[in-house]
Design a protein around this motif. Structure first.
Motif: not given
Length: 364
Positions: A2-12, A21-29, A32-36, A60-64
């Motif tokens: 959970x190293x990145x818990x509290x981090x907000x990521x917009x994955x466009x 890359x976004x999924x790996x950040x999600x795996x670390x807490x 991650x919001x995927x914009x489609x 490549x998009x689990x946890x988002x």
């Protein structure tokens, strides 16, 4: 983790590299919001699919969370820009210049955001506008020439290695930027330019370095390393790293005279005379089945292994024993086997349905 818990990521990002890359950040807490777009990430339409969900997209998009916006409309752009303004990490993989025109460039993110652009050839330079895919990157970098087929032609590797390695490289760059941000008292945006062209070249750095040093194609490594068909029809992969191992290989194969032949006395000599050597080895391997050769070669501490299919890998007792694969209950697709993330090992929630979190996110 959970190293990145509290981090907000917009994955466009779309496809593989940016979303990975976004999924790996999600795996670390990270959140991650995927914009489609309304039609969804194009990866939703490839490989086995059902109801706008596919194996490629799930991989490549689990946890988002997913938000679907039409960036061709003013309302869609405004909503996307508001999400970008919250982003600690902003990921985009539009054509160079498009993100800025949509108001999703670095200047739209937080003052201390990490802004990652992933493209085929980079944000500048004479090829910046060229379309690029994994196959194009493998061809351009020279990777395809290292994967020569039996027909003598260069071939792409049968996996998305350029996309995946570029996504890993991007994840490493984002992590470094976040670590630097944590030590920097003055907020500033960090802009990262990562391309499939450079990522694939980094993957084959030794071959590029040797070719540049010698002014010619790099020599073949470790001849006669390679795959050999056994009597059962399966394949055995053999690799040599030291010259004396060739003597051992010849003994196991029942071909000790080959080890005394001057044509095969070194890696360089064997590379020069591989046309004479390889048929002899192929004939020897064809006399016994895969299990025999793997057992005999490994008993001599040689690097040898059966060539598995993905089904073989999933069924292997070692894979099961160490938990290297698990099952993801993915709506629309069913229960999907999935490799663990090395070192992270997180079993992330399923990949989101298209626009599944619109009300939640846009309400915020």
């Amino acid at each position: 983790m959970q190293a990145y818990q509290g981090l907000f990521v917009l994955d466009a990002g779309q496809g593989v590299a940016g979303p990975y890359c976004g999924m790996l950040l999600a795996a670390c807490g990270a959140d991650v919001v995927k914009l489609e777009p309304p039609e969804g990430d194009w990866s939703r339409g490839l490989t086995t699919r059902q109801d706008r969900q596919s194996v490629l997209h799930v991989s490549f998009n689990r946890g988002k969370r997913s938000v679907m916006l039409d960036l061709k409309t003013e309302a869609g752009r405004v909503a996307a820009q508001r999400l970008a303004a919250r982003a600690d990490v902003l990921i985009e993989s539009f054509r160079p210049g498009v993100a800025a025109r949509l108001g999703l460039g670095p200047e739209s993110a937080k003052p201390d955001a990490v802004c990652l652009s992933i493209s085929g050839f980079g944000q500048a330079g004479p090829y910046a506008e060229r379309p690029c895919t994994d196959s194009v990157a493998q061809a351009f970098s020279g990777l395809a020439t290292l994967n020569e087929g039996l027909d003598g032609a260069p071939h792409k590797v049968g996996a998305l290695v350029s996309d995946v390695f570029t996504g890993l490289s991007a994840f490493a760059a984002v992590q470094a930027a976040l670590a630097e941000r944590a030590r920097d008292a003055a907020p500033r945006r960090r802009v990262l330019d990562v391309s499939l062209m450079a990522g694939t070249a980094a993957l084959i750095a030794p071959q590029i370095a040797e070719a540049g040093l010698l002014g010619q194609a790099p020599a073949l490594l470790n001849v006669p390393a390679g795959s050999y068909r056994a009597a059962c029809g399966g394949w055995v992969m053999v690799t040599l790293v030291r010259d004396p191992e060739f003597v051992t290989l010849c003994r196991v194969l029942g071909l000790p005279p080959l080890a005394e032949d001057a044509r095969f006395a070194s890696f360089a000599a064997r590379a020069a005379h591989r046309g004479a050597l390889l048929p002899l080895l192929r004939e020897a391997f064809a006399q016994q089945d895969v299990a025999h050769w793997v057992r005999a070669l490994q008993a001599e501490r040689l690097l040898a292994e059966r060539v598995n299919t993905p089904i073989d890998w999933l069924a292997d007792p070692h894979v099961r024993a160490v938990g290297a694969a698990g099952m993801v209950a993915q709506p629309e697709l069913g229960t999907v086997p999935m490799p663990a993330l090395p070192g992270i090992g997180a079993w992330l929630p399923p990949a989101p349905a298209l626009g599944a979190h619109n009300a939640e996110l846009l309400g915020q």
